[in-house]
Design a protein around this motif. Sequence first.
Motif, short mmCIF file in Angstrom:
data_model
loop_
_atom_site.label_atom_id
_atom_site.label_comp_id
_atom_site.label_asym_id
_atom_site.label_seq_id
_atom_site.Cartn_x
_atom_site.Cartn_y
_atom_site.Cartn_z
N GLY A 235 0.80 -1.21 0.00
CA GLY A 235 0.00 0.00 0.00
C GLY A 235 0.83 1.26 0.00
N LYS B 84 -4.44 4.17 1.40
CA LYS B 84 -5.02 2.84 1.18
C LYS B 84 -3.94 1.78 1.21
N TYR C 209 -7.92 -4.70 4.68
CA TYR C 209 -7.78 -3.77 3.57
C TYR C 209 -8.62 -2.54 3.86
N GLY C 210 -7.98 -1.38 3.76
CA GLY C 210 -8.73 -0.17 4.03
C GLY C 210 -7.81 1.02 4.20
N SER C 211 -8.27 1.97 5.02
CA SER C 211 -7.56 3.23 5.21
C SER C 211 -6.58 3.14 6.38
N GLY D 125 -12.62 0.19 6.70
CA GLY D 125 -11.80 -0.93 6.31
C GLY D 125 -12.57 -2.24 6.36
#
Length: 328
Positions: free
Chosen positions: A264, A274, A286-288, A298
């Motif tokens: 990321g 991200k 998976y996400g911020s 996320g």
Amino acid sequence: MGQNCTACLKGTPAEGKNIQDMDLSKKNIGGGLLEVIKEDQMENIETPLQSDRGDKKYRLYTGNPNMQMSHKAREIEGTFPHLDLSFEGINTYYLEDGSIYTGNFNENYEKIGKGIEVTKDGSKYVGDFKNNMRNGIGRLITAEGNSYEGEFCKGVFEGNGKLCLDKLKYEGNFVNNLQHGKGKEIWNDGSYFEGMYEKGLKNGFGKFIWNDNSWYEGEFKDNKLEGRGVYCWVSGKMYEGLWADNKMNGFGVFTWKDGRRYDGNFVNDHKHGKGQFKWPNGKIYYGSWEYGKQHGYGEIMFYDLKKGLFVTKKGIWEKGIIKEWLKK
């Protein structure tokens, strides 16, 4: 469940050596004023060079030119193999600029051919001259004890050569007294860099190995890690991706020896933006991210032993801590 990566990335990628401190363009390699041991001036008889012009007078020098070298320069010269230059029938002169020169002159009283020059500040040059300047192959030992062996052009380091300073050695190409082209630096502590230089600074592709065996291979800009590159820590951690200003900036992949992996975005060495983090047991987030921690929306996927399948849960994180699970 939050993953704080600050501990994982402990230490900056360039720790152990500040690459910017190794800028040879800021080193004093040309000499400086200091007290010089001089011969008895009574031994130097003022006499014109053999020329009808006679407007330029040098004193014939009958003493030992090495006595004008600084103590440090003489000490360093003793570590080099002897250079055997035959000067039968050639005089030594004390020149108007305070230097002592053994060698030939052309019709314009300019140093030419092979010669030995001990300058007023206590430095010594042995090698080729052309039109009164160091030109060709030679060896320079400065009053401070620095040395250069290699090619000269019009008085400056130009071409291939070897430069020895107090804390490091450089061997490679020079242009106008600066590292330029391909070369290698070796520090006294065992660290070294091999790669490309531009006007005295590391620019382009290169590899830097620190004395603890951590290393970086990739792009440099003005002595900094900048562009795409790989950094490997002694602990087994590795980052491959984009760099800016000696830090991980942009997209990259960070792996740990135990199998953890992050793909990321990074900002100043922190997961930021991200990204996806994967644990050795297969769990994935998976996400911020914000400054190394899960922050914002996320999704986390993990294997549910009771259900016997992978489950995905959506939520809101704040500084690495789940604040709310969202309904599907």
